[in-house]
Design a protein around this motif. Structure first.
Motif, short mmCIF file in Angstrom:
data_model
loop_
_atom_site.label_atom_id
_atom_site.label_comp_id
_atom_site.label_asym_id
_atom_site.label_seq_id
_atom_site.Cartn_x
_atom_site.Cartn_y
_atom_site.Cartn_z
N ILE A 195 3.30 5.36 -2.74
CA ILE A 195 4.33 6.22 -3.54
C ILE A 195 4.19 6.69 -5.17
O ILE A 195 4.47 7.47 -5.71
CB ILE A 195 5.61 6.20 -3.32
CG1 ILE A 195 5.79 6.17 -2.03
CG2 ILE A 195 6.56 6.98 -3.97
CD1 ILE A 195 7.01 5.41 -1.22
N VAL A 196 3.39 5.64 -5.57
CA VAL A 196 3.60 5.09 -6.71
C VAL A 196 2.39 6.16 -7.96
O VAL A 196 2.55 7.20 -8.41
CB VAL A 196 3.06 4.14 -7.88
CG1 VAL A 196 3.08 3.74 -9.48
CG2 VAL A 196 4.60 2.90 -7.80
N LEU A 208 -6.00 5.30 -14.92
CA LEU A 208 -4.66 4.59 -14.23
C LEU A 208 -4.61 4.04 -13.17
O LEU A 208 -4.26 3.54 -12.90
CB LEU A 208 -3.13 4.95 -15.57
CG LEU A 208 -2.70 3.92 -15.28
CD1 LEU A 208 -2.57 2.24 -16.31
CD2 LEU A 208 -1.20 4.16 -15.61
N THR A 209 -4.47 5.20 -11.93
CA THR A 209 -3.86 5.01 -11.28
C THR A 209 -4.82 4.53 -10.05
O THR A 209 -5.51 3.54 -9.90
CB THR A 209 -3.81 6.45 -10.15
OG1 THR A 209 -4.64 7.49 -10.78
CG2 THR A 209 -2.16 7.24 -11.01
N SER A 218 0.48 -1.65 0.23
CA SER A 218 -0.12 0.26 0.32
C SER A 218 1.03 1.74 0.07
O SER A 218 0.75 2.47 -0.82
CB SER A 218 -0.58 0.25 1.80
OG SER A 218 -1.44 -0.93 1.47
N VAL A 219 1.57 1.43 0.92
CA VAL A 219 2.80 2.40 0.73
C VAL A 219 3.51 2.75 -0.13
O VAL A 219 3.87 3.40 -1.31
CB VAL A 219 3.75 2.56 2.56
CG1 VAL A 219 5.03 2.85 1.97
CG2 VAL A 219 3.38 2.06 3.09
N PHE A 224 0.60 11.73 -9.99
CA PHE A 224 0.12 12.55 -9.90
C PHE A 224 0.48 13.82 -9.79
O PHE A 224 0.52 14.80 -10.11
CB PHE A 224 -0.16 12.74 -8.10
CG PHE A 224 -1.08 14.17 -7.61
CD1 PHE A 224 -2.33 14.42 -8.49
CD2 PHE A 224 -0.76 14.65 -7.11
CE1 PHE A 224 -3.29 15.35 -8.01
CE2 PHE A 224 -1.43 15.97 -7.02
CZ PHE A 224 -2.46 16.48 -7.10
N LEU A 225 1.51 14.08 -9.55
CA LEU A 225 3.43 15.37 -9.66
C LEU A 225 2.76 14.97 -11.45
O LEU A 225 3.27 15.88 -11.82
CB LEU A 225 4.20 14.69 -8.67
CG LEU A 225 4.10 15.15 -7.14
CD1 LEU A 225 5.41 14.51 -7.41
CD2 LEU A 225 3.55 16.02 -7.17
#
Length: 136
Positions: A69-70, A92-93, A64-65, A75-76
């Protein structure tokens, strides 16, 4: 590890049937796994499923962590893309998280069912590790 004959679940040192105690080791995640691992003295079935529950939930936390992060990095990147590309990356995310949760749910349900059936069902990788810890 051998599976007991169907319909012949033994008793655990908790006073519950082995299959019920093994199932309950998964119900509240690592907490119930830890409780059953610490209080169970006799049943290898219960201790195995309790340790596998602890390890499964630890793996879920780590994954999950990593997935968070991915997602954050994506998002950035979305902030720099044109609108349509940003929407596709957002989709996609979302799809990535959906696949993760469906796989998590499927694995958890499979563990619950196999524990209730009194089987030593091993998840890939962590099942072997749990078995080694229980057999020490």
């Amino acid at each position: 590890m051998q599976n007991p004959p169907p319909g012949q679940a033994g008793k655990s040192s908790t006073g519950l049937d082995e299959n019920i105690a093994a199932l309950l080791a998964y119900v509240f995640g690592w907490v119930s796994g830890l409780v059953f691992f610490l209080i169970e003295k006799d049943s290898k079935l219960v201790r195995f499923h309790a340790m596998q529950s602890i390890m499964f939930n630890a793996l879920v936390l780590v994954l999950s962590v990593v997935l968070w992060i991915v997602t954050f990095v994506l998002f950035l990147m979305l902030a720099m893309l044109p609108d349509i590309m940003g929407a596709l990356m957002g989709l996609l995310t979302s799809l990535l998280w959906l696949i993760f949760f469906v796989a998590l749910l499927a694995g958890w349900i499979m563990c619950l069912v196999k524990a209730y059936q009194g089987q030593f069902f091993k998840l890939p990788i962590i099942g072997n590790m749990a078995e080694k810890i229980v057999n020490k």
